[in-house]
Scaffold this motif. Structure first.
Motif, PDB file in Angstrom:
ATOM      1  N   GLU A   1     -70.186  29.409 -15.333  1.00 30.00           N
ATOM      2  CA  GLU A   1     -70.245  30.545 -14.407  1.00 30.00           C
ATOM      3  C   GLU A   1     -69.165  30.389 -13.335  1.00 30.00           C
ATOM      4  O   GLU A   1     -68.961  29.291 -12.806  1.00 30.00           O
ATOM      5  CB  GLU A   1     -71.616  30.612 -13.750  1.00 30.00           C
ATOM      6  CG  GLU A   1     -71.797  31.805 -12.838  1.00 30.00           C
ATOM      7  CD  GLU A   1     -73.185  31.876 -12.256  1.00 30.00           C
ATOM      8  OE1 GLU A   1     -73.384  32.639 -11.290  1.00 30.00           O
ATOM      9  OE2 GLU A   1     -74.088  31.146 -12.763  1.00 30.00           O
ATOM     10  N   VAL A   2     -68.440  31.502 -12.984  1.00 31.64           N
ATOM     11  CA  VAL A   2     -67.374  31.467 -11.983  1.00 31.64           C
ATOM     12  C   VAL A   2     -68.000  31.349 -10.601  1.00 31.64           C
ATOM     13  O   VAL A   2     -68.885  32.136 -10.236  1.00 31.64           O
ATOM     14  CB  VAL A   2     -66.492  32.730 -12.071  1.00 31.64           C
ATOM     15  CG1 VAL A   2     -65.430  32.717 -10.953  1.00 31.64           C
ATOM     16  CG2 VAL A   2     -65.814  32.815 -13.423  1.00 31.64           C
ATOM     17  N   ILE A   3     -67.511  30.328  -9.830  1.00 33.72           N
ATOM     18  CA  ILE A   3     -68.064  30.093  -8.495  1.00 33.72           C
ATOM     19  C   ILE A   3     -66.999  30.265  -7.408  1.00 33.72           C
ATOM     20  O   ILE A   3     -67.320  30.178  -6.215  1.00 33.72           O
ATOM     21  CB  ILE A   3     -68.694  28.692  -8.405  1.00 33.72           C
ATOM     22  CG1 ILE A   3     -67.646  27.606  -8.689  1.00 33.72           C
ATOM     23  CG2 ILE A   3     -69.890  28.571  -9.347  1.00 33.72           C
ATOM     24  CD1 ILE A   3     -68.143  26.213  -8.489  1.00 33.72           C
ATOM     25  N   GLY A   4     -65.688  30.468  -7.784  1.00 36.86           N
ATOM     26  CA  GLY A   4     -64.624  30.653  -6.789  1.00 36.86           C
ATOM     27  C   GLY A   4     -63.287  30.835  -7.467  1.00 36.86           C
ATOM     28  O   GLY A   4     -63.184  31.004  -8.698  1.00 36.86           O
ATOM     29  N   ARG A   5     -62.152  30.682  -6.594  1.00 36.12           N
ATOM     30  CA  ARG A   5     -60.810  30.852  -7.096  1.00 36.12           C
ATOM     31  C   ARG A   5     -59.911  29.714  -6.566  1.00 36.12           C
ATOM     32  O   ARG A   5     -60.136  29.150  -5.487  1.00 36.12           O
ATOM     33  CB  ARG A   5     -60.231  32.158  -6.592  1.00 36.12           C
ATOM     34  CG  ARG A   5     -61.000  33.412  -6.976  1.00 36.12           C
ATOM     35  CD  ARG A   5     -60.831  33.763  -8.434  1.00 36.12           C
ATOM     36  NE  ARG A   5     -61.653  34.936  -8.823  1.00 36.12           N
ATOM     37  CZ  ARG A   5     -61.569  35.513 -10.004  1.00 36.12           C
ATOM     38  NH1 ARG A   5     -60.758  35.044 -10.929  1.00 36.12           N
ATOM     39  NH2 ARG A   5     -62.332  36.564 -10.274  1.00 36.12           N
TER      40      ARG A   5
END
Length: 353
Positions: free
Chosen positions: A312-316
């Motif tokens: 799951e994407v949590i930031g950049r």
């Protein structure tokens, strides 16, 4: 050599006591000689018969001499000239003398020399002297000469000794061969056991490697790398003045700003915000208590207390904090708070950064 012709009969003369042809007065008074046990002296030394009377010393003595010579001549002729091929010697004596001769077996010292059941006319030498010492076994083998029989027995003994020596050598060779075969069999068994043990260890290692690969494959399904399209620029433990601790405490994934940052595994976000030299940092606690730090982000998409899943994407990716360019600084801490090498930890999860 003695002749085999019959001895001529000696004329027998009658003498009167008044005109004796030989002897003395005492001899003339003796009369007929009739030997008895009392008239014979005890035998001492050589066997001798006491002579009594003129007739005994002359007539009987001469007759006995003729008899002895005849007997020895017969024996000699029979032994030396092989009695098998010659007729028996005939010896003649006047009846008046023959009838008064004592039995040879009754004479002192003679009975022991003659067998009780032997016939008077049994030949004393029935075979040649050269056959003396020949056994029945020699005769069965065809030996007719004592020297040849001795030679045959010597050769037989030599052959027997040679056979025994050959048997001993053969037995020693067989024993050595058996020992060698046993040693070779033992060595083969040892080699086979070593090969079996090596094959067993190899099989166990292969099985263990296979099990580990399967475990990592399963983990890979539940673990992912934190970003993509990256380049590793710094590793854990590198020394340098740009780090406040004197060495690098994480693993740097250089990527363009804005590249998505993902949760490596399912867990709970314990913090998300600014953290000084780390810039924007997100801390994800896994189920086993391990903490993953995501630093230098340009932005964060989660908040503290939020549950996330693997990938799951949590930031950049960004360049906030103490940096020289955009990258994701990743740190791994044990449940006790100790920082460890992220590369080793990711590889243990089946991932290769």
């Amino acid at each position: 050599m003695a002749s085999n012709q019959p001895a001529p009969e000696a004329p027998f003369e009658t003498y009167s006591f008044e005109t004796p042809p030989f002897g003395n007065e005492t001899d003339r008074q003796v009369g007929e000689w009739n030997p008895t046990e009392e008239s014979l002296r005890p035998v001492r030394g050589r066997h001798r018969v006491a002579k009594r009377g003129g007739i005994a010393r002359n007539g009987i003595a001469r007759s006995s001499t003729v008899l002895g010579v005849g007997v020895f001549a017969a024996v000699g002729a029979g032994g030396m000239a092989t009695a098998q091929d010659k007729p028996a010697v005939s010896i003649s004596l006047p009846d008046t003398i023959t009838n008064h001769l004592p039995d040879a077996a009754s004479l002192p010292g003679m009975g022991a020399l003659m067998a009780h059941d032997a016939e008077p006319d049994t030949p004393l030498a029935a075979a040649p002297l050269t056959t003396a010492g020949i056994t029945s076994a020699d005769a069965e083998q065809g030996a007719t000469d004592a020297g040849e029989a001795l030679r045959a027995r010597i050769l037989q003994q030599a052959d027997q000794q040679q056979a025994e020596a050959d048997a001993l050598r053969k037995s020693a060779a067989e024993t050595a061969a058996a020992e060698k075969a046993a040693a070779e069999a033992k060595q083969q068994q040892t080699d086979a056991e070593k090969k079996a043990e090596a094959a067993k260890k190899k099989a166990e290692a292969e099985a263990k490697a296979k099990a580990e690969a399967e475990r990592l494959a399963k983990l890979a399904l539940s673990y992912v790398l934190p970003t993509s399209s990256y380049t590793i620029t710094s590793t854990f433990g590198e020394a340098g003045s740009m780090w406040s601790s004197g060495y690098h405490t994480g693993l740097d994934f250089a990527a363009p700003t804005g590249t998505p940052v993902k949760a490596v595994h399912s867990g709970t976000v314990t913090s998300a915000g600014w953290s000084g030299s780390y810039g924007y940092r997100t801390v994800l606690e896994l189920d086993d208590g391990t903490e993953i730090w995501y630093c230098h982000q340009s932005s964060m998409t989660v908040s503290a207390g939020q549950q996330v899943t693997t990938g799951e994407v949590i930031g950049r990716v960004g360049a906030t904090g103490n940096v020289t360019g955009p990258h994701l600084h990743l740190e791994v801490h044990t449940p006790g708070g100790t920082g460890i090498d992220p590369t080793a930890w990711l590889r243990d999860k089946g991932l290769t950064p």
